[in-house]
Design a protein around this motif. Structure first.
Motif, mmCIF file in Angstrom:
data_model
loop_
_atom_site.group_PDB
_atom_site.id
_atom_site.type_symbol
_atom_site.label_atom_id
_atom_site.label_comp_id
_atom_site.label_asym_id
_atom_site.label_seq_id
_atom_site.Cartn_x
_atom_site.Cartn_y
_atom_site.Cartn_z
ATOM 1 N N VAL A 166 13.150 45.681 -1.857
ATOM 2 C CA VAL A 166 14.644 45.792 -1.817
ATOM 3 C C VAL A 166 15.330 46.783 -2.590
ATOM 4 N N VAL A 167 16.052 47.661 -2.190
ATOM 5 C CA VAL A 167 16.705 48.489 -3.015
ATOM 6 C C VAL A 167 18.397 48.501 -2.301
ATOM 7 N N THR A 168 19.144 49.104 -3.346
ATOM 8 C CA THR A 168 20.495 49.152 -2.997
ATOM 9 C C THR A 168 20.838 50.606 -3.285
ATOM 10 N N ILE A 169 21.570 51.276 -2.185
ATOM 11 C CA ILE A 169 21.943 52.544 -2.445
ATOM 12 C C ILE A 169 23.374 52.672 -2.264
ATOM 13 N N THR A 170 24.138 53.085 -3.046
ATOM 14 C CA THR A 170 25.619 53.150 -3.359
ATOM 15 C C THR A 170 25.939 54.753 -2.808
ATOM 16 N N ALA A 171 26.990 54.548 -2.229
ATOM 17 C CA ALA A 171 27.669 56.474 -2.031
ATOM 18 C C ALA A 171 28.509 56.354 -3.014
ATOM 19 N N LYS A 172 28.640 57.647 -3.694
ATOM 20 C CA LYS A 172 29.394 57.890 -4.797
ATOM 21 C C LYS A 172 30.892 58.065 -4.460
ATOM 22 N N ASP A 173 31.694 57.770 -5.339
ATOM 23 C CA ASP A 173 33.118 57.940 -5.136
ATOM 24 C C ASP A 173 33.531 59.367 -5.761
ATOM 25 N N ALA A 174 34.416 59.723 -4.748
ATOM 26 C CA ALA A 174 34.985 61.310 -5.332
ATOM 27 C C ALA A 174 36.509 61.406 -5.015
ATOM 28 N N SER A 175 37.241 62.387 -6.023
ATOM 29 C CA SER A 175 38.588 62.462 -5.808
ATOM 30 C C SER A 175 38.898 63.801 -6.154
ATOM 31 N N LYS A 176 40.081 64.139 -5.442
ATOM 32 C CA LYS A 176 40.404 65.675 -5.820
ATOM 33 C C LYS A 176 42.052 65.537 -5.643
ATOM 34 N N ILE A 177 42.528 66.751 -6.150
ATOM 35 C CA ILE A 177 44.028 67.131 -5.837
ATOM 36 C C ILE A 177 44.110 67.837 -4.751
ATOM 37 N N TYR A 178 44.971 67.451 -3.760
ATOM 38 C CA TYR A 178 45.286 68.201 -2.401
ATOM 39 C C TYR A 178 45.264 69.801 -2.765
ATOM 40 N N ASP A 179 44.547 70.431 -1.711
ATOM 41 C CA ASP A 179 44.335 72.016 -1.637
ATOM 42 C C ASP A 179 44.024 72.364 -0.444
ATOM 43 N N GLU A 180 44.229 71.583 0.576
ATOM 44 C CA GLU A 180 43.951 71.942 2.127
ATOM 45 C C GLU A 180 42.611 72.078 2.613
ATOM 46 N N THR A 181 41.614 71.843 1.492
ATOM 47 C CA THR A 181 40.155 71.967 2.020
ATOM 48 C C THR A 181 39.495 70.627 2.310
ATOM 49 N N PRO A 182 38.700 70.279 2.974
ATOM 50 C CA PRO A 182 38.132 68.870 3.022
ATOM 51 C C PRO A 182 37.295 68.405 1.750
ATOM 52 N N LEU A 183 37.385 67.106 1.660
ATOM 53 C CA LEU A 183 36.626 66.465 0.660
ATOM 54 C C LEU A 183 35.512 65.733 1.035
ATOM 55 N N VAL A 206 8.804 57.873 1.683
ATOM 56 C CA VAL A 206 8.331 56.333 1.512
ATOM 57 C C VAL A 206 9.491 55.405 1.781
ATOM 58 N N THR A 207 10.384 56.055 2.747
ATOM 59 C CA THR A 207 11.544 55.358 3.264
ATOM 60 C C THR A 207 10.970 53.919 3.768
ATOM 61 N N ASN A 208 9.905 54.263 4.679
ATOM 62 C CA ASN A 208 9.525 52.708 5.380
ATOM 63 C C ASN A 208 9.080 51.775 4.184
ATOM 64 N N ASN A 209 8.797 52.120 3.199
ATOM 65 C CA ASN A 209 8.413 51.019 2.262
ATOM 66 C C ASN A 209 9.406 50.220 1.668
ATOM 67 N N TYR A 210 10.740 50.582 2.015
ATOM 68 C CA TYR A 210 11.908 49.898 1.279
ATOM 69 C C TYR A 210 12.736 49.358 2.348
ATOM 70 N N SER A 211 13.477 48.231 1.882
ATOM 71 C CA SER A 211 14.165 47.461 2.539
ATOM 72 C C SER A 211 15.718 47.877 2.052
ATOM 73 N N ILE A 212 16.447 48.701 2.812
ATOM 74 C CA ILE A 212 17.712 49.268 2.145
ATOM 75 C C ILE A 212 19.039 48.602 2.305
ATOM 76 N N THR A 213 19.988 48.436 1.574
ATOM 77 C CA THR A 213 21.193 47.960 1.577
ATOM 78 C C THR A 213 21.925 48.924 1.125
ATOM 79 N N LYS A 214 23.113 49.654 1.929
ATOM 80 C CA LYS A 214 23.826 50.550 1.827
ATOM 81 C C LYS A 214 25.276 50.006 1.515
ATOM 82 N N ILE A 215 25.820 50.717 0.439
ATOM 83 C CA ILE A 215 27.171 50.291 0.016
ATOM 84 C C ILE A 215 28.114 51.769 -0.012
ATOM 85 N N ALA A 216 29.022 51.428 0.719
ATOM 86 C CA ALA A 216 30.032 52.601 0.604
ATOM 87 C C ALA A 216 30.744 53.001 -0.524
ATOM 88 N N GLY A 217 31.007 54.117 -0.715
ATOM 89 C CA GLY A 217 32.142 54.505 -1.917
ATOM 90 C C GLY A 217 33.439 55.038 -1.117
#
Length: 191
Positions: A33-50, A98-109
């Motif tokens: 069993v593993v937990t995989i967490t997406a990282k947070d990110a932020s920036k100041i508006y500059d018209e380009t996607p984040l 080796v992905t199939n050797n894990y039970s993955i819990t995903k957490i959004a950032g």
């Protein structure tokens, strides 16, 4: 594995005295069993996607690393926040998947775009002899909102630039009123 007794052991086992049965055991390795967490990110508006595909894994075997792909909705351009949601994960040991050797819990950032400051215009004062025409400061440039004016620090802001025709002087205060992606900025004054 299978363990079998043999009757050809040099006379040490008399097979006629025993009923022999082969025994089979099954051994199972369950997913880790593993937990995989997406990282947070932020920036100041500059018209380009984040976007941000960085993720962090806990509970894994040493030496294993995770590579994450985010959902198509995990992007933001305008001011605000969205969930940075993991779509797929590949876990590798060196170059071996080796992905199939894990039970993955995903957490959004979270992805966040913060307001940028509006850009002030260049303000140029006016001075000249009376000529019967209306004159005011010159305002050049500006971005991120609407230019507003007033002639005192207590007056209500207006979108109309003040002018003067007769002999005298006025001080014009300027701000850029921010929009949905920009903060309001005080731009000073000219006379």
């Amino acid at each position: 594995y299978t363990s079998t007794a043999s009757c050809s052991t040099g006379g040490q086992v008399n097979c006629s005295n025993y009923e022999l049965t082969n025994a089979t055991k099954t051994y199972t390795i369950t997913p880790r069993v593993v937990t995989i967490t997406a990282k947070d990110a932020s920036k100041i508006y500059d018209e380009t996607p984040l976007t941000n595909s960085n993720c962090e894994m806990t509970g894994h075997v040493d030496g294993h690393t995770a590579t994450c792909t985010m959902t198509s909705a995990s992007t933001i351009t305008e001011v605000g926040s969205v969930a940075n949601t993991i779509d797929t994960v590949i876990i590798k040991s060196g170059t071996t998947d080796v992905t199939n050797n894990y039970s993955i819990t995903k957490i959004a950032g979270t992805l966040t775009v913060n307001k940028a400051n509006s850009v002030c215009p260049i303000l140029t004062p006016y001075s000249g002899a009376y000529d019967g025409s209306a004159h005011g400061i010159t305002v050049t440039g500006a971005s991120g909102g609407t230019i507003q004016y007033r002639t005192s620090t207590t007056e209500t802001w207006s979108n109309t630039k003040p002018t003067i025709t007769n002999v005298g002087s006025i001080t014009t205060y300027v701000q850029v009123l921010g929009d949905g992606n920009h903060n309001t900025v005080d731009c000073g004054s000219k006379t």
